[in-house]
Design an enzyme around this catalytic site. Sequence first.
Site, PDB file in Angstrom:
ATOM      1  N   GLY A  26       0.818  -1.209   0.000  1.00  0.00           N
ATOM      2  CA  GLY A  26       0.000   0.000   0.000  1.00  0.00           C
ATOM      3  C   GLY A  26       0.852   1.258   0.000  1.00  0.00           C
ATOM      4  N   LYS A 200      -0.105 -16.338  -9.727  1.00  0.00           N
ATOM      5  CA  LYS A 200       0.655 -15.856  -8.568  1.00  0.00           C
ATOM      6  C   LYS A 200       0.724 -16.918  -7.474  1.00  0.00           C
ATOM      7  CE  LYS A 200       1.812 -12.134  -5.495  1.00  0.00           C
ATOM      8  NZ  LYS A 200       1.457 -10.874  -4.840  1.00  0.00           N
ATOM      9  N   ASN A 204       3.413 -18.034  -4.913  1.00  0.00           N
ATOM     10  CA  ASN A 204       3.183 -17.727  -3.502  1.00  0.00           C
ATOM     11  C   ASN A 204       3.152 -18.967  -2.609  1.00  0.00           C
ATOM     12  OD1 ASN A 204       3.129 -14.998  -2.971  1.00  0.00           O
ATOM     13  ND2 ASN A 204       0.935 -14.764  -3.291  1.00  0.00           N
ATOM     14  N   GLU A 282      -0.684 -14.894   6.372  1.00  0.00           N
ATOM     15  CA  GLU A 282      -1.820 -14.976   5.448  1.00  0.00           C
ATOM     16  C   GLU A 282      -2.010 -16.411   4.945  1.00  0.00           C
ATOM     17  OE1 GLU A 282      -2.114 -10.650   3.427  1.00  0.00           O
ATOM     18  OE2 GLU A 282      -0.542 -11.911   2.575  1.00  0.00           O
TER      19      GLU A 282
END
Lengths: 322, 322
Positions: A26, A200, A204, A282
Amino acid sequence: MGSVYNSVGSTNTRPVIAIIGCGAIGSYYGARLVQGGHDVHFLMKSDFATVRSHGLTVSSCNGDLQLPPSSLNIYSDVNAMPCADWIIIALKTTSNHFYHKLVSPLLKANTIVITLQNGLKNEEQLGHLFGAERVIGGVAFICVNRITPGVINHTAHGLIRIADFCPIDNCRVQDIAAVFTSSNIPCEAVEDLARCRWEKLVWNIPFNALTGILRLTTDELLSNANTERLIRDLMSEVIEAAKRLGVILDSDLPDRSIQHTRQMDSFRTSMQIDMERGKPTEYESILGWPLCAGTKAGASMPLVTMLYRMISAREQAINGVD
Amino acid sequence: MGSVYNSVGSTNTRPVIAIIGCGAIGSYYGARLVQGGHDVHFLMKSDFATVRSHGLTVSSCNGDLQLPPSSLNIYSDVNAMPCADWIIIALKTTSNHFYHKLVSPLLKANTIVITLQNGLKNEEQLGHLFGAERVIGGVAFICVNRITPGVINHTAHGLIRIADFCPIDNCRVQDIAAVFTSSNIPCEAVEDLARCRWEKLVWNIPFNALTGILRLTTDELLSNANTERLIRDLMSEVIEAAKRLGVILDSDLPDRSIQHTRQMDSFRTSMQIDMERGKPTEYESILGWPLCAGTKAGASMPLVTMLYRMISAREQAINGVD
């Protein structure tokens, strides 16, 4: 172009852009948009005080950036922010239960919600809460770390691919991509969001999980023939899962992906950093949901299952959650 | 009983016992033999100075022990030790390349070499160097940690099973078992060494590897349903590998093994301690050799392979070895 969800960019007014979640992703992309002359508003939590005093410092392989506090609109309270045309969500997915609280105050009729988060199910969750037609998925291929509050280090890559979650107006993603690109953010508007996400995930799942569990950087993993082999076996399982879900990935993706990783030099993934700091990872969005989707579709994923199980025990022990 | 390898115990003379390697296992069992009135000689490395000053302190669920320096024969140089009737080897298997240097000076014609080490191939290596008929394999089922030099904490279990590597004289293992048992060391003489080794591997492979990689204690692993399931899947692979090698283990072994582990409370395995301290682990003897033997015999071991590959990358990164 009669939709209320027209890109504001396409109507030649300057979009109000809110950045929700100012970790590495961000902060980095937000800083680039500020540099590009856009009207950016950052919601910050842990970094707020430091950035208000010292601004944002970005070391980047695409050019350094120093943004003084006077150039930044930063907020610690979402209710103090203006309503936004685009809301860019870069929260850790472990904070997705704050979606309603953090996004609702910023919405107007034609607000677009762009998630740059990892893994699966973020678009679905946003769609359920705010309407699927608002949601755009973004997949960031970038090596960027937040070193300390307000200090960002971007070491390699940087492309974002964006796609409508619920394709209704192909123009708007192209308009957004144009704004990003003009702000020194390589960005491609694409049509197939699922393909982007799974592409991805091929990276990942092995790299985030193995760097996290083993506390080794990407180059340390790739300097060992045993681990490279394991990474390729994990990638094969993810590619097979994607195939069962109708997403056919290129056969040379593992080779390309490993080649790109070698260009990253000594990269610490977010999961490695989280596990080293004893923070929640995550793992549900990066491993759990793909595993659930893949095995439901009939894919055999014993190695990904093993990774998931290993991390879940560590999460429970460290964070007291299951 | 005409063999030169008669147990000295059976001829009613007191055996000279050398303990090589005084980590947790060597120090604990050696201390019990001292307590039992036997003629024990310890070869120590890192603990030598401390034990010479302060003796050995053993906290044990089977009764504490405090052995003052005057009650102990300790050495830092193997060449200063008397030749031994029994040499008990409790080295970390990563030090097996010192076998020749540490064992040869102690040998006489009828010396018996008992290895209490982990994993596979220790007996083979000793047999190659010193003659297979000297070698007895011992499998220790015990929870014991060395807290600091000279300070040992024994928290659960403690049984040793011993068997001739190359069965020539069933009496001698029974005689050794009797000496151990009389020294408060539960010990069973058995016939099938391979079965003992694989039975322990069913525990060692999942628990040592997972506690090490994840830095979690045994109870933390078992408090999570995902990890318990993973442990059972790993155990199944090891049981299948043993079966391919002609070793049929009891079908209730996983249940019993997990039940015994719950009794250990919060145990840190040697591999967990080594990985937390950044030291080399015994992964080659505990995972590498069983994997090699099992897959050669046609067993499918994808999960054990994955554990092995993960640990090998970590060993290489931490220790600079592959």
